[in-house]
Design a protein around this motif. Structure first.
Motif, short mmCIF file in Angstrom:
data_model
loop_
_atom_site.label_atom_id
_atom_site.label_comp_id
_atom_site.label_asym_id
_atom_site.label_seq_id
_atom_site.Cartn_x
_atom_site.Cartn_y
_atom_site.Cartn_z
N MET A 150 0.82 -1.20 0.00
CA MET A 150 0.00 0.00 0.00
C MET A 150 0.86 1.26 0.00
SD MET A 150 -3.17 -0.67 -0.22
CE MET A 150 -3.78 0.93 0.14
N THR A 151 2.05 1.16 0.55
CA THR A 151 2.92 2.33 0.58
C THR A 151 3.30 2.77 -0.82
OG1 THR A 151 3.80 1.61 2.71
CG2 THR A 151 5.07 3.24 1.50
N PHE A 152 3.60 1.81 -1.69
CA PHE A 152 3.96 2.16 -3.06
C PHE A 152 2.78 2.81 -3.79
CE2 PHE A 152 7.39 -1.14 -2.74
CZ PHE A 152 8.43 -0.24 -2.88
N VAL A 153 1.58 2.31 -3.56
CA VAL A 153 0.40 2.89 -4.21
C VAL A 153 0.18 4.31 -3.70
CG1 VAL A 153 -2.08 2.66 -4.55
CG2 VAL A 153 -0.64 0.64 -4.60
N MET A 154 0.33 4.51 -2.41
CA MET A 154 0.17 5.85 -1.84
C MET A 154 1.25 6.79 -2.38
SD MET A 154 -2.47 5.86 0.10
CE MET A 154 -2.27 7.26 1.15
N LEU A 155 2.48 6.31 -2.52
CA LEU A 155 3.54 7.15 -3.08
C LEU A 155 3.26 7.49 -4.54
CD1 LEU A 155 6.79 5.58 -1.60
CD2 LEU A 155 5.85 7.84 -1.13
N GLY A 156 2.72 6.53 -5.28
CA GLY A 156 2.38 6.79 -6.67
C GLY A 156 1.29 7.83 -6.83
N CYS A 157 0.52 8.01 -5.79
CA CYS A 157 -0.57 9.00 -5.84
C CYS A 157 -0.17 10.33 -5.23
CB CYS A 157 -1.79 8.47 -5.09
SG CYS A 157 -2.52 7.00 -5.79
N ALA A 158 0.59 10.31 -4.15
CA ALA A 158 0.76 11.51 -3.34
C ALA A 158 2.08 12.24 -3.51
CB ALA A 158 0.60 11.13 -1.86
N LEU A 159 3.04 11.68 -4.22
CA LEU A 159 4.29 12.41 -4.39
C LEU A 159 4.04 13.72 -5.14
CD1 LEU A 159 6.92 9.67 -5.23
CD2 LEU A 159 6.78 11.08 -3.20
N PRO A 160 4.76 14.77 -4.78
CA PRO A 160 4.52 16.07 -5.42
C PRO A 160 4.70 16.07 -6.93
CG PRO A 160 5.92 16.33 -3.49
CD PRO A 160 5.74 14.86 -3.70
N ALA A 161 5.51 15.18 -7.45
CA ALA A 161 5.70 15.14 -8.91
C ALA A 161 4.48 14.57 -9.62
CB ALA A 161 6.93 14.30 -9.24
N TYR A 162 3.67 13.76 -8.95
CA TYR A 162 2.54 13.09 -9.60
C TYR A 162 1.21 13.78 -9.29
CZ TYR A 162 6.22 9.60 -9.88
OH TYR A 162 7.40 8.97 -10.09
N LYS A 163 0.87 13.93 -8.02
CA LYS A 163 -0.32 14.63 -7.54
C LYS A 163 -1.62 14.18 -8.20
CE LYS A 163 2.08 18.92 -6.61
NZ LYS A 163 2.16 20.32 -6.98
N VAL A 164 -1.75 12.93 -8.54
CA VAL A 164 -2.97 12.40 -9.15
C VAL A 164 -3.36 11.13 -8.39
CG1 VAL A 164 -3.92 11.36 -11.23
CG2 VAL A 164 -2.45 13.35 -11.41
N ALA A 209 4.55 -2.00 -8.57
CA ALA A 209 5.34 -2.59 -7.47
C ALA A 209 4.45 -2.88 -6.27
CB ALA A 209 6.48 -1.66 -7.09
N GLY A 210 3.52 -1.97 -5.98
CA GLY A 210 2.57 -2.20 -4.90
C GLY A 210 1.67 -3.39 -5.19
N ASN A 211 1.26 -3.55 -6.45
CA ASN A 211 0.44 -4.70 -6.83
C ASN A 211 1.17 -6.01 -6.56
OD1 ASN A 211 -1.67 -3.13 -7.73
ND2 ASN A 211 -1.12 -3.29 -9.88
N VAL A 212 2.42 -6.09 -6.95
CA VAL A 212 3.20 -7.32 -6.76
C VAL A 212 3.28 -7.67 -5.28
CG1 VAL A 212 5.51 -8.31 -6.96
CG2 VAL A 212 4.53 -7.07 -8.89
N ILE A 213 3.56 -6.68 -4.45
CA ILE A 213 3.69 -6.95 -3.01
C ILE A 213 2.36 -7.36 -2.40
CG2 ILE A 213 4.22 -5.86 -0.79
CD1 ILE A 213 6.36 -4.24 -2.32
N VAL A 214 1.28 -6.69 -2.76
CA VAL A 214 -0.03 -7.02 -2.19
C VAL A 214 -0.45 -8.42 -2.60
CG1 VAL A 214 -2.48 -6.46 -2.31
CG2 VAL A 214 -0.83 -4.67 -1.88
N TYR A 215 -0.28 -8.77 -3.87
CA TYR A 215 -0.73 -10.09 -4.31
C TYR A 215 0.18 -11.21 -3.82
CZ TYR A 215 -4.37 -7.83 -6.93
OH TYR A 215 -5.47 -7.10 -7.25
N LEU A 216 1.45 -10.97 -3.64
CA LEU A 216 2.30 -11.98 -3.00
C LEU A 216 1.88 -12.19 -1.55
CD1 LEU A 216 5.86 -11.22 -4.42
CD2 LEU A 216 4.38 -13.18 -4.91
N THR A 217 1.46 -11.14 -0.88
CA THR A 217 0.95 -11.27 0.49
C THR A 217 -0.34 -12.09 0.51
OG1 THR A 217 1.91 -9.13 1.04
CG2 THR A 217 0.23 -9.99 2.53
#
Length: 117
Positions: free
Chosen positions: A1-15, A91-99
């Motif tokens: 979930m951290t990777f997904v949150m970073l993909g959304c919330a980093l200032p370069a992306y903001k989406v 990357a977040g998808n891979v980690i979540v589904y391996l879990t």
């Protein structure tokens, strides 16, 4: 979930569009959990109910990988999400589904005391 949150919330992306994959995280294990609960061991190697549940689960998994790729490769002048956000979400998808796979392997053992799931 951290990777997904970073993909959304980093200032370069903001989406926050990549955050929709969380819906797939919630929906993915449900068909398999329901099928494992309501199918008995009939002794045969094929169980149509469980195979349908696995097919539906794989549809959710493929959709969660496809969504960020489609959003990153949209044909608009600027992509809906940036490629970096797409990579973080994948990357977040891979980690979540391996879990999730680890959860099903650990709690599916017949001889374990905690197999009440």
């Amino acid at each position: 979930m951290t990777f997904v949150m970073l993909g959304c919330a980093l200032p370069a992306y903001k989406v926050w569009w990549p955050f929709f994959v969380v819906l797939f995280y919630i929906l993915a294990p449900i068909p398999t959990l329901i099928a494992k609960r309501y199918t008995g061991d009939s002794g045969s190697t094929s169980n149509p109910c469980l195979e349908l549940a696995i097919f539906i689960t794989m549809g959710f998994v493929v959709s969660s990988f496809a969504l960020p790729i489609v959003l990153a490769r949209s044909p608009t002048p600027t992509p809906v999400i940036y490629p970096g956000a797409c990579y973080l979400t994948l990357a977040g998808n891979v980690i979540v589904y391996l879990t999730l796979v680890g959860f099903f392997i650990a709690f599916d053992q017949e001889d374990a005391d905690y197999s009440m799931w």
